[in-house]
Design an enzyme around this catalytic site. Sequence first.
Site, PDB file in Angstrom:
ATOM      1  N   ASN A 102       0.930  -1.163   0.037  1.00 19.44           N
ATOM      2  CA  ASN A 102      -0.042   0.030  -0.060  1.00 19.44           C
ATOM      3  C   ASN A 102       0.900   1.312   0.001  1.00 19.44           C
ATOM      4  O   ASN A 102       1.643   1.579   1.025  1.00 19.44           O
ATOM      5  CB  ASN A 102      -0.945  -0.160   1.240  1.00 19.44           C
ATOM      6  CG  ASN A 102      -1.660   1.092   1.405  1.00 19.44           C
ATOM      7  OD1 ASN A 102      -1.769   2.099   0.434  1.00 19.44           O
ATOM      8  ND2 ASN A 102      -2.369   1.319   2.554  1.00 19.44           N
ATOM      9  N   TRP A 103       0.980   1.667  -1.050  1.00 18.17           N
ATOM     10  CA  TRP A 103       1.838   3.026  -1.268  1.00 18.17           C
ATOM     11  C   TRP A 103       1.310   4.180  -0.716  1.00 18.17           C
ATOM     12  O   TRP A 103       1.971   5.313  -0.483  1.00 18.17           O
ATOM     13  CB  TRP A 103       2.005   3.368  -2.587  1.00 18.17           C
ATOM     14  CG  TRP A 103       3.010   2.303  -3.263  1.00 18.17           C
ATOM     15  CD1 TRP A 103       3.722   1.162  -3.011  1.00 18.17           C
ATOM     16  CD2 TRP A 103       3.348   2.526  -4.928  1.00 18.17           C
ATOM     17  NE1 TRP A 103       4.457   0.664  -3.810  1.00 18.17           N
ATOM     18  CE2 TRP A 103       4.323   1.468  -5.025  1.00 18.17           C
ATOM     19  CE3 TRP A 103       3.377   3.228  -5.775  1.00 18.17           C
ATOM     20  CZ2 TRP A 103       5.255   1.338  -6.343  1.00 18.17           C
ATOM     21  CZ3 TRP A 103       3.886   3.178  -7.227  1.00 18.17           C
ATOM     22  CH2 TRP A 103       4.570   1.987  -7.262  1.00 18.17           C
ATOM     23  N   LYS A 104       0.106   4.277  -0.388  1.00 19.67           N
ATOM     24  CA  LYS A 104      -0.524   5.288   0.166  1.00 19.67           C
ATOM     25  C   LYS A 104      -0.559   6.449  -0.699  1.00 19.67           C
ATOM     26  O   LYS A 104      -0.274   6.492  -1.754  1.00 19.67           O
ATOM     27  CB  LYS A 104      -0.193   5.715   1.761  1.00 19.67           C
ATOM     28  CG  LYS A 104      -0.473   4.568   2.555  1.00 19.67           C
ATOM     29  CD  LYS A 104      -0.168   4.811   3.950  1.00 19.67           C
ATOM     30  CE  LYS A 104      -0.226   3.463   4.786  1.00 19.67           C
ATOM     31  NZ  LYS A 104      -0.146   3.635   6.228  1.00 19.67           N
ATOM     32  N   HIS A 111      -9.767   0.988   4.574  1.00 17.94           N
ATOM     33  CA  HIS A 111      -8.504   1.191   5.028  1.00 17.94           C
ATOM     34  C   HIS A 111      -8.566   2.091   6.598  1.00 17.94           C
ATOM     35  O   HIS A 111      -9.470   3.045   6.340  1.00 17.94           O
ATOM     36  CB  HIS A 111      -7.523   1.706   4.172  1.00 17.94           C
ATOM     37  CG  HIS A 111      -6.114   1.751   4.612  1.00 17.94           C
ATOM     38  ND1 HIS A 111      -5.394   2.719   5.288  1.00 17.94           N
ATOM     39  CD2 HIS A 111      -5.217   0.931   4.746  1.00 17.94           C
ATOM     40  CE1 HIS A 111      -4.504   2.610   5.840  1.00 17.94           C
ATOM     41  NE2 HIS A 111      -4.189   1.189   5.445  1.00 17.94           N
ATOM     42  N   GLU A 125      -7.030   4.649   7.109  1.00 14.38           N
ATOM     43  CA  GLU A 125      -6.958   6.005   6.957  1.00 14.38           C
ATOM     44  C   GLU A 125      -8.420   6.670   6.089  1.00 14.38           C
ATOM     45  O   GLU A 125      -8.791   7.674   6.611  1.00 14.38           O
ATOM     46  CB  GLU A 125      -5.668   6.325   6.194  1.00 14.38           C
ATOM     47  CG  GLU A 125      -4.361   6.394   7.188  1.00 14.38           C
ATOM     48  CD  GLU A 125      -3.375   5.602   6.229  1.00 14.38           C
ATOM     49  OE1 GLU A 125      -3.048   5.707   5.329  1.00 14.38           O
ATOM     50  OE2 GLU A 125      -2.341   5.122   6.989  1.00 14.38           O
ATOM     51  N   GLU A 159      -5.490  -4.862  10.260  1.00 13.53           N
ATOM     52  CA  GLU A 159      -4.714  -3.921  10.723  1.00 13.53           C
ATOM     53  C   GLU A 159      -5.108  -3.211  11.592  1.00 13.53           C
ATOM     54  O   GLU A 159      -5.802  -2.025  11.623  1.00 13.53           O
ATOM     55  CB  GLU A 159      -4.432  -2.777   9.452  1.00 13.53           C
ATOM     56  CG  GLU A 159      -4.178  -3.611   8.115  1.00 13.53           C
ATOM     57  CD  GLU A 159      -3.550  -2.394   7.383  1.00 13.53           C
ATOM     58  OE1 GLU A 159      -2.330  -2.629   6.803  1.00 13.53           O
ATOM     59  OE2 GLU A 159      -4.074  -1.489   6.849  1.00 13.53           O
ATOM     60  N   GLY A 218       1.982   2.525  10.725  1.00 13.95           N
ATOM     61  CA  GLY A 218       3.009   3.610  10.715  1.00 13.95           C
ATOM     62  C   GLY A 218       3.709   3.921  11.984  1.00 13.95           C
ATOM     63  O   GLY A 218       4.165   5.079  11.954  1.00 13.95           O
ATOM     64  N   SER A 234       2.996  -1.732  10.265  1.00 15.72           N
ATOM     65  CA  SER A 234       4.527  -1.781  10.704  1.00 15.72           C
ATOM     66  C   SER A 234       5.210  -2.956  10.459  1.00 15.72           C
ATOM     67  O   SER A 234       6.056  -3.463  10.921  1.00 15.72           O
ATOM     68  CB  SER A 234       4.723  -1.355  12.013  1.00 15.72           C
ATOM     69  OG  SER A 234       4.228  -0.078  12.234  1.00 15.72           O
ATOM     70  N   GLY A 294       2.676  -1.114   4.159  1.00 23.45           N
ATOM     71  CA  GLY A 294       2.816   0.601   3.783  1.00 23.45           C
ATOM     72  C   GLY A 294       4.274   0.819   3.680  1.00 23.45           C
ATOM     73  O   GLY A 294       4.922   0.617   2.781  1.00 23.45           O
ATOM     74  N   GLY A 295       4.872   1.538   4.583  1.00 25.97           N
ATOM     75  CA  GLY A 295       6.130   2.166   4.542  1.00 25.97           C
ATOM     76  C   GLY A 295       7.272   1.196   3.939  1.00 25.97           C
ATOM     77  O   GLY A 295       8.025   1.621   3.138  1.00 25.97           O
TER      78      GLY A 295
END
Length: 253
Positions: free
Chosen positions: A10-12, A97, A99, A172, A178, A217, A238-239
Amino acid sequence: MLRRPVFAANWKMNYGPTDARAFAAAFAARWTPRADRTVIVFPPALSLSTLAHALGGRTDIAIGVQNIWTEAKGAFTGESSAAMAHDAGARYALVGHSERRHVFGETDAQTAKKCLAAARGGLVPILCVGELLEQREAGATEAVVLRQLRAGLAGLAELAPDVMSAMAIAYEPVWAIGTGRTATPSDASAVHAAIRTALVERVTDAANDIPILYGGSVNAGNAASLLAAENVDGLLVGGASLDAESWAAICDT
Ligand code: PGA
């Protein structure tokens, strides 16, 4: 593990078309196709088409859209439909998601509609669920997660069981996204088991085909222990998915 593991990046809101093209070149050079796993990249909507073209013949690397709107077309300024995402190259859609829920105020009712819109538009929905830290501390993790799960599934209820089972769930915990804090493999396992039980109740036998991913994470250092946990069928990252080398290392878990 019964199910083929799923690795989802997930590149966001990172990587426009230029960076997406560079990532595709780096990752395609580093990653050798493996038939025993599913690899999906979720770029921002504006980079979807570029990424699809840049990956070209690499059909082993699927593309997904991070968000869709509930309707097929019309006066919804700023939104995109499932069919448009499919046309641009997406085969999966993240729905609900954390967010979307906590930054943009998306409701359970909207996630239900988005699951159905994704399925109708030819996309496999990946329904994301997860509790806030205060909910975990109050002992409400399962109640929250199962409420979100049942709400999302309710949107698919009108579909035949085999169509309904063409989906995935991502657990999640919001406090792990994150933050550098992950759930322990056994905490993840316990929530995944509860999700699996609820899926079987709702979707019956076909529910066993539905992969349940863990996210929050995840990195190249902790991916193996999380993936080894019972009931964990894949990872949503993600990151650590933004770097082609680290993403390839995770996909090799
Ligand atoms: P993270 O994000 O890996 O950066 O914690 C995961 C996600 O939000 O999907």
